[in-house]
Write a protein that holds these residues in place. Structure first.
Motif, PDB file in Angstrom:
ATOM      1  N   ALA A  64       0.540  -1.204  -0.225  1.00  0.00           N
ATOM      2  CA  ALA A  64       0.016   0.360  -0.309  1.00  0.00           C
ATOM      3  C   ALA A  64       0.849   1.473   0.186  1.00  0.00           C
ATOM      4  O   ALA A  64       0.163   2.502   0.313  1.00  0.00           O
ATOM      5  CB  ALA A  64      -1.463  -0.038   0.991  1.00  0.00           C
ATOM      6  N   ARG A  67       0.420   3.326  -3.256  1.00  0.00           N
ATOM      7  CA  ARG A  67      -0.776   4.537  -2.895  1.00  0.00           C
ATOM      8  C   ARG A  67      -0.730   5.759  -2.592  1.00  0.00           C
ATOM      9  O   ARG A  67      -0.956   6.528  -1.853  1.00  0.00           O
ATOM     10  CB  ARG A  67      -1.779   3.222  -2.715  1.00  0.00           C
ATOM     11  CG  ARG A  67      -3.003   4.302  -2.439  1.00  0.00           C
ATOM     12  CD  ARG A  67      -4.195   3.135  -1.817  1.00  0.00           C
ATOM     13  NE  ARG A  67      -4.637   3.752  -0.057  1.00  0.00           N
ATOM     14  CZ  ARG A  67      -5.281   2.435   0.809  1.00  0.00           C
ATOM     15  NH1 ARG A  67      -5.343   1.670  -0.572  1.00  0.00           N
ATOM     16  NH2 ARG A  67      -4.607   2.475   1.625  1.00  0.00           N
ATOM     17  N   ASP A 138      -6.917   9.002   4.294  1.00  0.00           N
ATOM     18  CA  ASP A 138      -6.480   7.603   3.187  1.00  0.00           C
ATOM     19  C   ASP A 138      -7.340   6.440   3.703  1.00  0.00           C
ATOM     20  O   ASP A 138      -7.456   5.583   4.445  1.00  0.00           O
ATOM     21  CB  ASP A 138      -5.272   6.856   3.683  1.00  0.00           C
ATOM     22  CG  ASP A 138      -4.787   5.965   2.793  1.00  0.00           C
ATOM     23  OD1 ASP A 138      -5.401   6.199   1.876  1.00  0.00           O
ATOM     24  OD2 ASP A 138      -3.991   5.160   3.262  1.00  0.00           O
ATOM     25  N   PHE A 140     -10.066   5.188   1.317  1.00  0.00           N
ATOM     26  CA  PHE A 140      -9.280   4.093  -0.016  1.00  0.00           C
ATOM     27  C   PHE A 140      -8.168   4.270  -0.825  1.00  0.00           C
ATOM     28  O   PHE A 140      -8.665   5.391  -1.242  1.00  0.00           O
ATOM     29  CB  PHE A 140     -10.701   3.812  -0.357  1.00  0.00           C
ATOM     30  CG  PHE A 140     -11.199   3.979  -0.727  1.00  0.00           C
ATOM     31  CD1 PHE A 140     -11.522   5.051  -2.742  1.00  0.00           C
ATOM     32  CD2 PHE A 140     -12.949   5.275  -0.565  1.00  0.00           C
ATOM     33  CE1 PHE A 140     -12.241   5.889  -2.892  1.00  0.00           C
ATOM     34  CE2 PHE A 140     -12.833   6.671  -1.199  1.00  0.00           C
ATOM     35  CZ  PHE A 140     -12.592   6.612  -2.329  1.00  0.00           C
ATOM     36  N   ASP A 144      -8.293  -1.112  -3.904  1.00  0.00           N
ATOM     37  CA  ASP A 144      -9.003  -1.658  -2.688  1.00  0.00           C
ATOM     38  C   ASP A 144     -10.905  -1.921  -3.042  1.00  0.00           C
ATOM     39  O   ASP A 144     -11.334  -1.396  -4.057  1.00  0.00           O
ATOM     40  CB  ASP A 144      -9.375  -1.133  -1.745  1.00  0.00           C
ATOM     41  CG  ASP A 144      -7.600  -0.331  -1.059  1.00  0.00           C
ATOM     42  OD1 ASP A 144      -7.038  -1.139  -0.944  1.00  0.00           O
ATOM     43  OD2 ASP A 144      -8.417   0.242   0.055  1.00  0.00           O
ATOM     44  N   ILE A 146     -14.027  -1.748  -1.822  1.00  0.00           N
ATOM     45  CA  ILE A 146     -14.935  -0.920  -0.409  1.00  0.00           C
ATOM     46  C   ILE A 146     -16.604  -1.277  -1.315  1.00  0.00           C
ATOM     47  O   ILE A 146     -17.184  -1.660  -2.359  1.00  0.00           O
ATOM     48  CB  ILE A 146     -14.538   0.139  -1.052  1.00  0.00           C
ATOM     49  CG1 ILE A 146     -15.009   0.864  -2.503  1.00  0.00           C
ATOM     50  CG2 ILE A 146     -13.518   0.664  -0.450  1.00  0.00           C
ATOM     51  CD1 ILE A 146     -15.253   2.607  -2.375  1.00  0.00           C
ATOM     52  N   THR A 154     -14.723  -2.557  -7.152  1.00  0.00           N
ATOM     53  CA  THR A 154     -12.573  -1.827  -7.042  1.00  0.00           C
ATOM     54  C   THR A 154     -12.692  -1.171  -7.705  1.00  0.00           C
ATOM     55  O   THR A 154     -13.186  -0.530  -8.621  1.00  0.00           O
ATOM     56  CB  THR A 154     -11.901  -3.308  -7.673  1.00  0.00           C
ATOM     57  OG1 THR A 154     -12.663  -4.774  -6.916  1.00  0.00           O
ATOM     58  CG2 THR A 154     -10.390  -3.568  -7.521  1.00  0.00           C
ATOM     59  N   ASN A 185     -14.483  -0.746   3.678  1.00  0.00           N
ATOM     60  CA  ASN A 185     -12.925  -0.858   3.098  1.00  0.00           C
ATOM     61  C   ASN A 185     -12.954  -2.677   3.333  1.00  0.00           C
ATOM     62  O   ASN A 185     -12.494  -2.469   4.439  1.00  0.00           O
ATOM     63  CB  ASN A 185     -12.253  -0.239   3.620  1.00  0.00           C
ATOM     64  CG  ASN A 185     -10.486  -0.355   2.183  1.00  0.00           C
ATOM     65  OD1 ASN A 185     -10.150  -0.895   1.935  1.00  0.00           O
ATOM     66  ND2 ASN A 185      -9.873   1.219   1.367  1.00  0.00           N
ATOM     67  N   SER A 187     -10.463  -3.884   2.082  1.00  0.00           N
ATOM     68  CA  SER A 187      -9.076  -4.091   1.951  1.00  0.00           C
ATOM     69  C   SER A 187      -8.480  -4.240   2.798  1.00  0.00           C
ATOM     70  O   SER A 187      -6.507  -4.128   2.643  1.00  0.00           O
ATOM     71  CB  SER A 187      -8.694  -3.630   0.681  1.00  0.00           C
ATOM     72  OG  SER A 187      -9.262  -4.409  -0.652  1.00  0.00           O
ATOM     73  N   GLN A 188      -8.999  -3.359   3.445  1.00  0.00           N
ATOM     74  CA  GLN A 188      -7.794  -2.561   5.094  1.00  0.00           C
ATOM     75  C   GLN A 188      -8.117  -3.840   6.249  1.00  0.00           C
ATOM     76  O   GLN A 188      -8.991  -4.312   6.763  1.00  0.00           O
ATOM     77  CB  GLN A 188      -7.898  -0.883   5.415  1.00  0.00           C
ATOM     78  CG  GLN A 188      -7.743  -0.305   4.214  1.00  0.00           C
ATOM     79  CD  GLN A 188      -8.281   0.985   4.880  1.00  0.00           C
ATOM     80  OE1 GLN A 188      -8.879   0.956   6.251  1.00  0.00           O
ATOM     81  NE2 GLN A 188      -7.895   2.217   4.060  1.00  0.00           N
ATOM     82  N   PRO A 256      -6.626  -8.864   4.364  1.00  0.00           N
ATOM     83  CA  PRO A 256      -7.586  -7.968   3.910  1.00  0.00           C
ATOM     84  C   PRO A 256      -7.748  -9.439   1.615  1.00  0.00           C
ATOM     85  O   PRO A 256      -7.185  -9.195   1.139  1.00  0.00           O
ATOM     86  CB  PRO A 256      -6.714  -6.609   3.392  1.00  0.00           C
ATOM     87  CG  PRO A 256      -5.721  -6.715   3.303  1.00  0.00           C
ATOM     88  CD  PRO A 256      -5.201  -8.078   4.355  1.00  0.00           C
ATOM     89  N   ASP A 257      -9.618  -9.046   2.245  1.00  0.00           N
ATOM     90  CA  ASP A 257      -9.705 -10.296   0.684  1.00  0.00           C
ATOM     91  C   ASP A 257      -8.929 -11.141   0.686  1.00  0.00           C
ATOM     92  O   ASP A 257      -9.348 -11.587  -1.422  1.00  0.00           O
ATOM     93  CB  ASP A 257      -9.742  -8.687   0.001  1.00  0.00           C
ATOM     94  CG  ASP A 257     -11.001  -9.227  -0.951  1.00  0.00           C
ATOM     95  OD1 ASP A 257     -11.832  -9.670  -0.665  1.00  0.00           O
ATOM     96  OD2 ASP A 257     -10.441  -8.282  -2.366  1.00  0.00           O
TER      97      ASP A 257
END
Length: 291
Positions: A64, A67, A138, A140, A144, A146, A154, A185, A187-188, A256-257
């Motif tokens: 990350a 990003r 931050d 997302f 990610d 969401i 995505t 989110n 992905s976190q 995550p995910d």
């Protein structure tokens, strides 16, 4: 004529001061962007997680970092634009005042125009302000997964006004930032999953749990799943009973995910292990258990 040259000199000094001030402010902004970009994501994983979980989440944080650099660069560009606009307006008004242009009517007209523009573009301003806060906090980033209201997708692109999502069917959605009231989110942090394994209601629960633990209890130690599972699957026990079915539950904790692959693997292993141990499936209403 001498008075005109004096005014031109004053105007030149004002412009020069504005240029120097802009150079200083832009240097400060760029310096801040470089310092923030150089810093790595220092968020520590949950202390309750094991060393394996901390390693996996640390790797996720490293992925990350790009990003984070993009977000900081976007904010730096935004601040530079704000500095340019403010300095141009102040310099222009000062120069006009030096040459004796009446400022009262001009400022009044600008105020009325600003109020009218504000009423007409309040939704646009709301979108931009929400976009700034999303980037600053931050919430997302690109890539990610969401959830925004009833929409799950995505993130394809993030701007100050809209966020572009692609849902599982491939449809691209454009969501105005000002309309985002609740956002999740996926992905976190980490993801969890609870898997239901149905068996016949008259089977011995302890025996079933022992078979399941042997089948999936060490998956996190295997190379195939060691980079996804934060810990070994946990057999929780009997989740529910209904009719001729007793449901055993297994919980997973992954990066995550990343729960989808391990979930399918747990189901496959559980089904195979139960069949080899001779444990019957749910009893159908007619009285015959499923295979």
């Amino acid at each position: 004529m001498e008075d005109l040259w004096e005014k031109l000199l004053m105007a030149g000094i004002v412009v020069l001061v504005a240029l120097v001030l802009r150079l200083v402010l832009v240097f400060v902004i760029k310096r801040s962007v470089r310092v923030l970009t150089a810093k790595q994501n220092t968020r520590e994983p949950d202390a309750e997680l094991g060393s394996r979980a901390r390693q996996i989440l640390t790797r996720a944080g490293g992925l990350a970092s790009q990003r984070q650099k993009q977000r900081i660069a976007t904010l730096g560009s935004l601040l530079r634009n704000v500095v340019d606009v403010v300095l141009v307006v102040i310099t222009l008004l000062t120069v006009l005042a030096i040459f004796g242009v009446p400022m009262g009517p001009l400022i009044a007209s600008a105020g009325v125009g600003g109020v009218a523009l504000g009423f007409g573009a309040q939704s646009l301003v709301k979108d931009y302000l929400s976009g700034i806060f999303m980037l600053t906090e931050d919430q997302f980033g690109v890539g990610d997964l969401i959830k925004v209201g009833d929409l799950t997708g995505t993130v394809q692109e993030v701007t100050l006004r809209v966020t572009k999502l692609r849902d599982p069917t491939g449809t691209v959605w454009y969501v105005r930032n000002g309309e985002v009231l609740t956002l999740g989110n996926v992905s976190q942090g980490f993801s969890t999953a609870t898997i239901d394994i149905p068996v016949a209601i008259d089977e011995d629960p302890e025996k079933v749990q022992a078979v399941l633990r042997k089948a999936v209890g060490s998956m996190a130690e295997e190379p195939e799943w060691s980079t996804k599972l934060l810990e070994n699957p946990n057999v929780l026990g009997v989740g529910s009973t209904s009719g001729g079915t007793m449901t055993m539950q297994i919980s997973l904790k992954t990066g995550p995910d990343q729960q989808w692959g391990p979930t399918r693997a747990v189901r496959e292993r559980a089904q195979r292990a139960l069949a080899e141990a001779g444990i019957r499936g749910p009893i159908l209403p007619g009285g015959a258990p499923t295979l």
